[in-house]
Design a protein around this motif. Sequence first.
Motif, PDB file in Angstrom:
ATOM      1  N   THR A 102       3.508  -0.526  23.831  1.00 40.32           N
ATOM      2  CA  THR A 102       3.751  -0.109  22.447  1.00 40.32           C
ATOM      3  C   THR A 102       4.831  -0.978  21.824  1.00 40.32           C
ATOM      4  O   THR A 102       5.906  -1.161  22.406  1.00 40.32           O
ATOM      5  CB  THR A 102       4.188   1.364  22.388  1.00 40.32           C
ATOM      6  N   ARG A 103       4.540  -1.485  20.629  1.00 37.80           N
ATOM      7  CA  ARG A 103       5.545  -2.261  19.885  1.00 37.80           C
ATOM      8  C   ARG A 103       6.270  -1.336  18.914  1.00 37.80           C
ATOM      9  O   ARG A 103       5.657  -0.445  18.304  1.00 37.80           O
ATOM     10  CB  ARG A 103       4.878  -3.411  19.127  1.00 37.80           C
ATOM     11  N   PHE A 104       7.554  -1.561  18.740  1.00 34.67           N
ATOM     12  CA  PHE A 104       8.319  -0.771  17.784  1.00 34.67           C
ATOM     13  C   PHE A 104       9.489  -1.600  17.278  1.00 34.67           C
ATOM     14  O   PHE A 104       9.757  -2.702  17.782  1.00 34.67           O
ATOM     15  CB  PHE A 104       8.803   0.539  18.427  1.00 34.67           C
ATOM     16  N   GLU A 105      10.188  -1.081  16.281  1.00 36.90           N
ATOM     17  CA  GLU A 105      11.304  -1.799  15.677  1.00 36.90           C
ATOM     18  C   GLU A 105      12.609  -1.095  15.999  1.00 36.90           C
ATOM     19  O   GLU A 105      12.701   0.132  15.938  1.00 36.90           O
ATOM     20  CB  GLU A 105      11.122  -1.897  14.160  1.00 36.90           C
ATOM     21  N   ARG A 106      13.622  -1.893  16.332  1.00 36.81           N
ATOM     22  CA  ARG A 106      14.952  -1.346  16.623  1.00 36.81           C
ATOM     23  C   ARG A 106      15.998  -2.278  16.010  1.00 36.81           C
ATOM     24  O   ARG A 106      16.035  -3.460  16.359  1.00 36.81           O
ATOM     25  CB  ARG A 106      15.163  -1.198  18.122  1.00 36.81           C
ATOM     26  N   ASP A 110      12.023  -6.700  16.651  1.00 37.33           N
ATOM     27  CA  ASP A 110      10.800  -6.227  17.306  1.00 37.33           C
ATOM     28  C   ASP A 110      11.062  -5.991  18.792  1.00 37.33           C
ATOM     29  O   ASP A 110      11.575  -6.876  19.498  1.00 37.33           O
ATOM     30  CB  ASP A 110       9.674  -7.247  17.139  1.00 37.33           C
ATOM     31  N   ARG A 113       7.758  -1.351  24.327  1.00 35.84           N
ATOM     32  CA  ARG A 113       7.950  -0.296  25.328  1.00 35.84           C
ATOM     33  C   ARG A 113       6.703  -0.248  26.204  1.00 35.84           C
ATOM     34  O   ARG A 113       5.586  -0.314  25.704  1.00 35.84           O
ATOM     35  CB  ARG A 113       8.168   1.052  24.644  1.00 35.84           C
ATOM     36  N   GLU A 128      12.037  -0.742  28.172  1.00 34.56           N
ATOM     37  CA  GLU A 128      12.103  -1.189  26.785  1.00 34.56           C
ATOM     38  C   GLU A 128      12.857  -2.514  26.720  1.00 34.56           C
ATOM     39  O   GLU A 128      13.956  -2.632  27.269  1.00 34.56           O
ATOM     40  CB  GLU A 128      12.796  -0.144  25.904  1.00 34.56           C
TER      41      GLU A 128
END
Length: 208
Positions: A102-106, A110, A113, A128
């Motif tokens: 899973t890609r996500f933004e923090r 980019d 996880r 992560e």
Amino acid sequence: MATSATPIESPAAEDVSSAMPASFDPSLCPTMEAVVCAEPEIQVVERVVERKVDRVIEVPVAKDKLVLGSEEIFTVEPGGVRLTALVDTGAATCSLSVLELTRFERDGSDWVRFKLEDGDEGHSEKIELPIKRHVRVARPGFDRQRRPIVDMSLTVGEVTHIVEVNLVERGEFEFPLLVGRNFLKDAAVVDVSRKLVQGKPKMPVISK
């Protein structure tokens, strides 16, 4: 009045002999000797071609390098997961099979996880990591994939390297980890006739 010159003809041989006096004695003439010309002196010049020969130094193939078989056990960090890897000199980078990618933004960056299953313990680790960049991979019979690349620590035997690893969500492959040239370069040689040369990897000792 000019008169034309009359050509002078050489007397024939019989005329010459008839012109000789009767008292001529041929024995009084010097003996005729055959003259043999000496052969010209041939000087043989030896041409020496100087060739520059590089010095040959025998160096053991595996000198100062890690010897790996076609299959080895690696420890992957973060997560401390042990995986059986295929050592592939034809692959440019390392590749890791993961679950639930899973890609996500923090913080405006980019991240990715995923879950990684331990080959020995049978449990999975949730990891992560920030995405360093992406790469497009083309495989025969499959569509082109855009894979995220992250930095991970791979340990085999007593050697640890932090290298770029591209992540792919797949579960049907025999080897969850493929070790490519970015780990092997200038550090290891591969003996494809052997397997598990290094045994189980030893975790690097981190000094406090």
